[in-house]
Write a protein that holds these residues in place. Structure first.
Motif, PDB file in Angstrom:
ATOM      1  N   ARG A 187     -21.360  50.691 -24.466  1.00  0.00           N
ATOM      2  CA  ARG A 187     -21.683  49.593 -25.382  1.00  0.00           C
ATOM      3  C   ARG A 187     -20.583  49.433 -26.435  1.00  0.00           C
ATOM      4  O   ARG A 187     -20.183  48.301 -26.768  1.00  0.00           O
ATOM      5  N   ARG A 188     -20.079  50.564 -26.925  1.00  0.00           N
ATOM      6  CA  ARG A 188     -19.021  50.500 -27.935  1.00  0.00           C
ATOM      7  C   ARG A 188     -17.753  49.895 -27.378  1.00  0.00           C
ATOM      8  O   ARG A 188     -17.041  49.152 -28.066  1.00  0.00           O
ATOM      9  N   GLN A 191     -18.029  46.200 -27.502  1.00  0.00           N
ATOM     10  CA  GLN A 191     -17.883  45.702 -28.872  1.00  0.00           C
ATOM     11  C   GLN A 191     -16.410  45.691 -29.307  1.00  0.00           C
ATOM     12  O   GLN A 191     -15.967  44.771 -30.000  1.00  0.00           O
ATOM     13  N   SER A 196     -19.758  40.108 -28.568  1.00  0.00           N
ATOM     14  CA  SER A 196     -20.707  40.095 -29.681  1.00  0.00           C
ATOM     15  C   SER A 196     -22.007  40.800 -29.305  1.00  0.00           C
ATOM     16  O   SER A 196     -22.328  40.985 -28.116  1.00  0.00           O
ATOM     17  N   ASP A 197     -22.789  41.172 -30.319  1.00  0.00           N
ATOM     18  CA  ASP A 197     -24.089  41.801 -30.087  1.00  0.00           C
ATOM     19  C   ASP A 197     -25.033  40.846 -29.359  1.00  0.00           C
ATOM     20  O   ASP A 197     -25.853  41.285 -28.530  1.00  0.00           O
ATOM     21  N   GLU A 198     -24.895  39.557 -29.632  1.00  0.00           N
ATOM     22  CA  GLU A 198     -25.728  38.569 -28.937  1.00  0.00           C
ATOM     23  C   GLU A 198     -25.410  38.548 -27.449  1.00  0.00           C
ATOM     24  O   GLU A 198     -26.316  38.475 -26.599  1.00  0.00           O
ATOM     25  N   ILE A 200     -24.178  41.058 -25.702  1.00  0.00           N
ATOM     26  CA  ILE A 200     -24.661  42.316 -25.118  1.00  0.00           C
ATOM     27  C   ILE A 200     -26.180  42.263 -24.929  1.00  0.00           C
ATOM     28  O   ILE A 200     -26.713  42.730 -23.898  1.00  0.00           O
ATOM     29  N   ARG A 201     -26.889  41.680 -25.879  1.00  0.00           N
ATOM     30  CA  ARG A 201     -28.336  41.563 -25.726  1.00  0.00           C
ATOM     31  C   ARG A 201     -28.702  40.670 -24.549  1.00  0.00           C
ATOM     32  O   ARG A 201     -29.625  40.949 -23.781  1.00  0.00           O
ATOM     33  N   GLU A 204     -28.287  42.655 -21.431  1.00  0.00           N
ATOM     34  CA  GLU A 204     -29.394  43.572 -21.217  1.00  0.00           C
ATOM     35  C   GLU A 204     -30.645  42.837 -20.701  1.00  0.00           C
ATOM     36  O   GLU A 204     -31.388  43.373 -19.853  1.00  0.00           O
TER      37      GLU A 204
END
Length: 412
Positions: A187-188, A191, A196-198, A200-201, A204
């Protein structure tokens, strides 16, 4: 008989020679033994005090030169009117110097960002497709296809699926902790590649790797340089865009090195721009650059101005006035000082129609006046016009300032 006569002649010659020799020796002995008279003896103290006498003579000459009256030039009142002579008072007055120069508008270096690639890939779609386009933080810039990025996504999904499948089952705690660390590392890595975190979400939630990933802008601003082209291959470190926030701008102005001593941080300045007639901008000196331009012998000053309306643009030229208050200084009009190249001369009014040439030491020039550091007093009166004609008349008549200058201090 003849023999006796010859002997008598020889004896007479010998006696005569002896007499002459004796008389010569007598005069020489007398001259050796005769004492010296006052006329032939050295003057008393001459040998020991010759240097002191010469020094005293030099001092007397110096005193006479100092005490002699300063030379003056007489000009009749009619002639003064003819050449346009005017006089001015030497006084202490407030002086203000205005430096006028040019400058140019530049982008604020502190608000310029470079956006580059952090992975190898190809640009399959370009959103920021023109230079000058305004973008905001979070706006899409380009879609990239990257085999490395796709592999990392799949690795992350596999680890995530394994972790979900292992929930509820008994597994070695060490293995579970290692799995968590590997999942966090994957995950890192996403990043660090600016995913972006969006995104990655979403990865998932879908459980499927995306063929392309979108690069988003990290800042607000205007694209001032665009290197990205649709379909091009990019490598890690390649610069794609330069983005500048133009809401505040810099003005860079040049000032000559002889004026640098007058400039201080915080001094106010006025700016005008030919493209915006009738409008004036003000800003203080923010920074004085520590180096000079070798070709022009100028230093750079930096100012910061707001650009809320986006009417100002980088590389616009400006005219600048920098206002410097010098305080109260002893001064005379500029036309009163005649610069010969080697020294500076003023003509002091001694009486009606009488002028004294005097050497002065000058300082700054401002508001049409020249600061006087030495040579005049407050209350003196000097010729303030036609000084060149007065000096020409003085040269013709041999009237020149006293040698060594006039040691008059600037007293009020």
């Amino acid at each position: 008989m003849n023999r006796k006569l010859l002997l008598g002649v020889v004896g007479l010659v010998v006696i005569t020679a002896l007499a002459i020799t004796a008389y010569s020796l007598k005069d020489r002995i007398l001259s050796w033994s005769r004492p010296q008279t006052a006329a032939t003896q050295p003057a008393a103290g001459h040998q020991n005090h010759g240097t002191a006498g010469e020094s005293q003579t030099a001092k007397d000459d110096q005193v006479q030169a100092t005490e002699r009256q300063a030379p003056t030039l007489e000009i009749a009142s009619e002639k003064q009117q003819m050449i346009g002579t005017q006089t001015a008072d030497v006084s202490i007055r407030p002086l203000r110097k205005i430096l006028r120069t040019t400058g140019r508008i530049e982008a604020d270096e502190q608000k310029i960002a470079t956006i580059n690639a952090k992975f190898e890939g190809w640009i399959e779609r370009l959103y920021a497709d023109t230079t000058g386009k305004t973008i905001r933080r979070g706006d899409p810039l380009a879609d990239f296809y990257s085999p490395d990025l796709t592999a990392t996504q799949q690795e992350y999904l596999n680890l995530l699926q394994w972790k979900k499948g292992s929930d509820g089952r008994e597994i070695n705690p060490l293995v579970a902790r290692d799995a968590d660390n590997i999942l966090a590392a994957a995950r890192r890595r996403l990043q660090l590649w600016d995913i972006s975190d969006e995104q990655i979400r979403r990865l998932e939630e879908t459980g499927k790797s995306m063929r392309t990933m979108t690069l988003y802008s990290p800042v607000n601003g205007t694209i001032v340089q665009k290197n990205a082209v649709l379909g091009m291959r990019v490598m890690p470190g390649d610069k794609l865009f330069d983005v500048a926030d133009l809401s505040t701008l810099w003005i860079i102005a040049d000032v000559y090195e002889q004026d640098l001593d007058l400039v201080r941080v915080g001094l106010p300045a006025r700016f005008t721009i030919s493209a915006m007639p009738g409008k004036t901008f003000t800003a203080p000196v923010e920074y004085i650059y520590p180096t000079l331009a070798g070709e022009t012998r100028t230093a750079k000053l930096r100012f910061r101005i707001g650009n809320a309306g986006m009417n100002l643009r980088p590389q616009m030229f400006t005219s600048m006035e920098l206002i410097i208050n010098l305080g109260r200084l002893l001064s005379v009009p500029e036309d009163a000082v005649l610069d010969t190249g080697e020294r500076r001369i003023v003509y002091v009014v001694r009486s009606e129609g009488e002028f004294e040439p005097r050497e002065v030491r000058t300082g700054v020039q401002a508001d049409g006046f020249v600061e006087i550091l030495e040579g005049l007093r407050s209350g003196d009166k000097v010729a303030a016009s036609a000084t060149f004609l007065i000096d020409s008349e003085a040269q013709l008549k041999g009237v020149r300032p006293l040698s060594g200058g006039h040691k008059t201090h600037n007293l009020e």
